[in-house]
Design a protein around this motif. Structure first.
Motif, short mmCIF file in Angstrom:
data_model
loop_
_atom_site.label_atom_id
_atom_site.label_comp_id
_atom_site.label_asym_id
_atom_site.label_seq_id
_atom_site.Cartn_x
_atom_site.Cartn_y
_atom_site.Cartn_z
N VAL A 419 12.97 10.25 -10.54
CA VAL A 419 12.60 8.85 -10.45
C VAL A 419 12.36 8.32 -9.08
O VAL A 419 12.08 7.39 -8.94
CB VAL A 419 13.16 7.89 -11.41
CG1 VAL A 419 13.28 8.44 -12.80
CG2 VAL A 419 14.51 8.05 -11.04
N VAL A 420 12.95 9.24 -8.07
CA VAL A 420 13.24 8.72 -6.82
C VAL A 420 11.71 8.35 -6.09
O VAL A 420 11.78 7.41 -5.26
CB VAL A 420 13.82 9.59 -5.83
CG1 VAL A 420 13.04 10.84 -5.57
CG2 VAL A 420 14.35 8.77 -4.69
N TRP A 421 10.66 8.98 -6.61
CA TRP A 421 9.39 8.68 -6.05
C TRP A 421 8.84 7.24 -6.07
O TRP A 421 8.24 6.59 -5.40
CB TRP A 421 8.14 9.50 -6.71
CG TRP A 421 7.92 9.44 -8.10
CD1 TRP A 421 8.73 9.86 -9.05
CD2 TRP A 421 7.10 8.30 -8.52
NE1 TRP A 421 8.16 9.25 -10.23
CE2 TRP A 421 6.83 8.65 -9.93
CE3 TRP A 421 5.67 7.80 -7.99
CZ2 TRP A 421 5.95 7.85 -10.71
CZ3 TRP A 421 4.81 7.16 -8.94
CH2 TRP A 421 5.01 7.04 -9.99
N VAL A 422 9.47 6.63 -7.16
CA VAL A 422 8.99 5.21 -7.20
C VAL A 422 9.90 4.24 -6.50
O VAL A 422 9.68 2.86 -6.52
CB VAL A 422 9.02 4.78 -8.66
CG1 VAL A 422 8.07 5.55 -9.44
CG2 VAL A 422 10.31 4.79 -9.34
N LEU A 423 10.87 4.69 -6.12
CA LEU A 423 11.93 3.81 -5.32
C LEU A 423 11.51 2.85 -4.25
O LEU A 423 11.66 1.74 -4.22
CB LEU A 423 13.15 4.69 -4.54
CG LEU A 423 14.29 3.87 -4.07
CD1 LEU A 423 14.92 2.87 -4.88
CD2 LEU A 423 15.29 4.66 -3.37
N PRO A 424 10.75 3.48 -3.28
CA PRO A 424 9.98 2.54 -2.19
C PRO A 424 9.29 1.36 -2.62
O PRO A 424 9.46 0.41 -2.27
CB PRO A 424 9.27 3.69 -1.39
CG PRO A 424 9.95 5.04 -1.65
CD PRO A 424 10.52 5.02 -2.86
N THR A 425 8.42 1.91 -3.83
CA THR A 425 7.49 0.83 -4.43
C THR A 425 8.43 -0.41 -5.11
O THR A 425 8.14 -1.34 -4.87
CB THR A 425 6.72 1.43 -5.19
OG1 THR A 425 5.70 2.35 -4.47
CG2 THR A 425 5.85 0.39 -5.95
N ALA A 426 9.54 0.26 -5.80
CA ALA A 426 10.18 -0.83 -6.49
C ALA A 426 10.81 -1.60 -5.54
O ALA A 426 11.06 -2.88 -5.87
CB ALA A 426 11.35 0.11 -7.35
N GLY A 531 0.24 3.12 0.64
CA GLY A 531 1.67 3.49 1.28
C GLY A 531 2.85 4.01 0.36
O GLY A 531 3.10 5.04 0.41
N THR A 532 3.45 3.20 -0.28
CA THR A 532 4.83 3.47 -0.63
C THR A 532 4.52 4.26 -1.73
O THR A 532 5.30 5.28 -1.88
CB THR A 532 5.65 1.91 -1.33
OG1 THR A 532 4.54 1.35 -2.36
CG2 THR A 532 5.62 0.80 -0.38
N LEU A 533 3.55 4.16 -2.85
CA LEU A 533 3.51 5.34 -3.74
C LEU A 533 3.23 6.44 -3.47
O LEU A 533 3.66 7.70 -3.62
CB LEU A 533 2.29 4.81 -4.64
CG LEU A 533 2.77 3.60 -5.79
CD1 LEU A 533 1.60 3.22 -6.62
CD2 LEU A 533 3.93 4.13 -6.56
N PRO A 534 2.01 6.73 -2.44
CA PRO A 534 1.80 8.10 -1.88
C PRO A 534 3.09 8.78 -0.99
O PRO A 534 3.13 9.93 -1.07
CB PRO A 534 0.62 7.79 -0.79
CG PRO A 534 0.06 6.59 -1.31
CD PRO A 534 1.06 5.69 -1.95
N VAL A 535 3.64 7.97 -0.33
CA VAL A 535 4.94 8.54 0.11
C VAL A 535 5.67 8.90 -0.65
O VAL A 535 6.36 10.21 -0.49
CB VAL A 535 5.53 7.31 1.12
CG1 VAL A 535 7.10 7.61 1.53
CG2 VAL A 535 4.58 7.08 2.37
N GLY A 536 5.91 8.25 -1.97
CA GLY A 536 6.91 8.90 -2.83
C GLY A 536 6.36 10.24 -3.40
O GLY A 536 7.20 10.99 -4.04
N LEU A 537 5.04 10.28 -3.45
CA LEU A 537 4.55 11.37 -4.16
C LEU A 537 4.41 12.77 -2.96
O LEU A 537 3.91 13.85 -3.29
CB LEU A 537 3.13 11.32 -4.69
CG LEU A 537 3.19 10.17 -5.59
CD1 LEU A 537 1.73 9.88 -6.06
CD2 LEU A 537 3.82 10.84 -6.83
N GLY A 538 4.86 12.32 -1.47
CA GLY A 538 4.87 13.53 -0.61
C GLY A 538 3.82 13.36 0.39
O GLY A 538 3.70 14.58 1.24
#
Length: 566
Positions: A419-426, A531-538
């Protein structure tokens, strides 16, 4: 092995966030969070909780060497900015570029460029530019709402990404407080690690970077939408409204106007001293080691004592501003002292937030001591594993263990949390909500950052137990705290910079809130989607930054209506 406090260890920071949303007072919420923690540590005994609160968690934290350096730096930066403003140097700098503004488009671009120049303090930026540019924007038939938007969107965002500003100490200190809760990072390395995260997270502060770029895009494309478009169609406020809109900030209208060099020189001196001390101090620190790492600029800056450099650099800048004002006869000695004192006084709320945030973070921190199998089997072994259990809650340890346990139950041994990919957005959304409710970016950083950093480490480490300090998700999490704090601040009607922007610009406060909010929400939405979501996806950050700019241009072309440009 049982944790000494379990879920209770998370209550103080959670209480601080909830209270901040309910009361809209960051300092009070942080203080009550510390009080809650003190009573948990004292097992509810007030005879133990009160002395421990005052002596261990407030006095000791506030008088530590590193904390005092941070306080001194913040006070001297505030004093330097105030002396520069009172001497008239900043007014001279603004006046020097005014001839460049001859059309509506150029007027907005000049206002934006001046906002970038006054990068070192959001209050100075807001009050100076709002009052100075009012007559220029009126003459060019640009609405007061647009002026307030330009001022507000180039005050906190530019201070939030500048390498030298009154924000730097708050940002770096918040990161360092979070690192203290991680564990495994020696205290002597925490400061340099915090500086590294601060620097490398700049490209990940999507909202700040795109909010700064959205202002010139609006000017160049000459398109507006929502309430701002209606304001631009009727840009000239009644004369009585302009007179009534004068605020306390305009009481200094009789200040002298000096050459722009009186504003530039203190900044140049401050920056030069800080960079010199960091370079030569870091170089000396590297060479003092038995096996020094390569003398790259990154290693040199990382090895430097940043707090020492910031302290003496701010002092050099302040002394330069004082000397120039006195030698040129712009200010008397009494005026210099008065201006410096006033500037330092304005920074006191920030110091209180820093102090209380440090106390709350220190209370929640703690690194357990590893035990042998024999020691772990002894009765009350947890007292040996958690030697500071009477003064520290070990909240980060509890959170880490719970996250690792969840990972193990999901069968992802050795891997980071799914679930770490959603961390920046959260974290971006959380910081935005807290900032919106409290109206303070600094308070939000002080509340959220010490929780976000250890949480990111916990989710990223998995069973491997190691996290690169330059992991994109970690950097984006740090950047999301800083960006979310300012995004929420931009939308909040109780924000200090929002109030100052409307008052200094002679704009109705509610009108400023309603005209700016759609622009902030648009950039905030693009921040999440590009930004935040795409970074979480790499996705690489250097691909996302231009993509966000394209998205803003397309949004303006689709949503905006062209406003006539001379």
């Amino acid at each position: 092995m049982d944790h000494p406090y379990g879920l209770w260890s998370l209550l103080p920071p959670i209480a601080a966030i909830v209270l901040a949303i309910v009361t809209r007072r960051a300092a009070l919420s942080l203080f009550l969070g510390v009080v809650v923690g003190a009573f948990i540590l004292a097992r509810g005994n007030p005879l133990e909780a009160v002395p421990q609160l005052l002596e261990t968690h407030l006095w000791s934290v506030g008088t530590s060497d590193g904390r005092l350096r941070v306080f001194a730096f913040t006070l001297m930066m505030g004093a330097m900015v105030s002396v520069m403003g009172r001497s008239g140097g900043m007014q001279g700098l603004v006046n020097a570029v005014m001839p460049l503004a001859r059309t509506r488009r150029r007027g907005q671009l000049v206002g934006w460029a001046l906002g970038l120049v006054v990068f070192f303090d959001d209050y100075a930026n807001t009050v100076l530019l709002g009052n100075t540019l009012r007559s220029l924007f009126d003459r060019l038939k640009i609405s007061r709402e647009k002026l307030a938007y330009v001022v507000d969107s180039t005050s906190a965002p530019v201070a939030g990404v500048a390498l030298i500003s009154t924000w730097v100490a708050v940002e770096i200190e918040g990161i360092r407080l979070g690192l203290d809760d991680v564990g495994g990072i020696p205290a002597e390395e925490a400061a340099s690690a915090a500086v590294g995260l601060f620097l490398y997270s700049i490209p990940y502060r999507f909202y700040l970077l795109w909010a700064l770029l959205f202002v010139p895009l609006v000017a160049i494309l000459a398109r507006d939408f929502g309430p701002m478009r209606r304001a631009e169609m009727n840009p000239a406020p009644p004369k009585s409204e302009r007179e009534d809109a004068d605020t306390s900030a305009t009481k200094d209208a009789d200040k002298p106007v000096a050459h722009w060099i009186f504003a530039i020189m203190p900044i140049v001196v401050c920056v030069a001293v800080i960079m010199s001390l960091m370079y030569f101090g870091g170089l000396a620190a590297l060479r003092a080691k038995d096996v020094p790492p390569p003398e790259t600029l990154q290693n040199i800056i990382a090895a430097a004592d940043s707090y020492v450099a910031l302290l003496w650099g701010s002092l050099a800048g302040l002394l330069c501003a004082m000397a120039l004002s006195r030698c040129a006869g712009l200010l008397t000695q009494a005026q210099i002292v008065s201006a410096a004192g006033r500037g330092a006084q304005l920074m006191i709320p920030a110091l209180i937030i820093l102090w209380l945030a440090a106390a709350l973070s220190g209370m929640a921190s703690g690194t357990p001591k590893p035990l042998s199998d024999e020691q772990a089997r002894q009765p009350e072994a947890w007292k040996q594993a958690y030697p500071e259990y009477k003064t520290q809650l070990y909240a980060g340890v509890y959170l880490r263990d719970k996250v690792h346990g969840a990972i193990a139950r999901q069968g992802s041994t050795g891997e980071r949390s799914p679930v770490v990919w959603v961390l920046p957005t959260a974290i971006f959304v959380l910081a935005s909500i807290v900032a919106f409710a409290t109206g303070t970016s600094w308070g939000t950083m002080g509340i959220v950052m010490p929780m976000a950093v250890p949480l990111a480490y916990s989710l990223l480490a998995g069973d491997a137990g190691e996290v690169s300090r330059y992991d994109p998700l970690l950097l984006c999490t740090v950047g999301s705290v800083l960006a979310g704090a300012i995004f929420g601040d931009h939308c909040s009607p109780i924000s200090d910079t929002t109030v100052l922007s409307s008052q200094a610009s002679g704009c109705d406060h509610i009108a400023h809130v309603w005209t700016q909010m759609p622009y902030a929400l648009l950039v905030g939405t693009i921040t999440i989607l590009f930004g935040t979501l795409p970074v979480g996806l790499g996705v690489n950050v250097w691909v996302l930054l231009p993509s966000g700019i394209v998205a803003m241009v397309m949004a303006l072309l689709l949503l905006g209506w062209r406003v006539e440009v001379d």
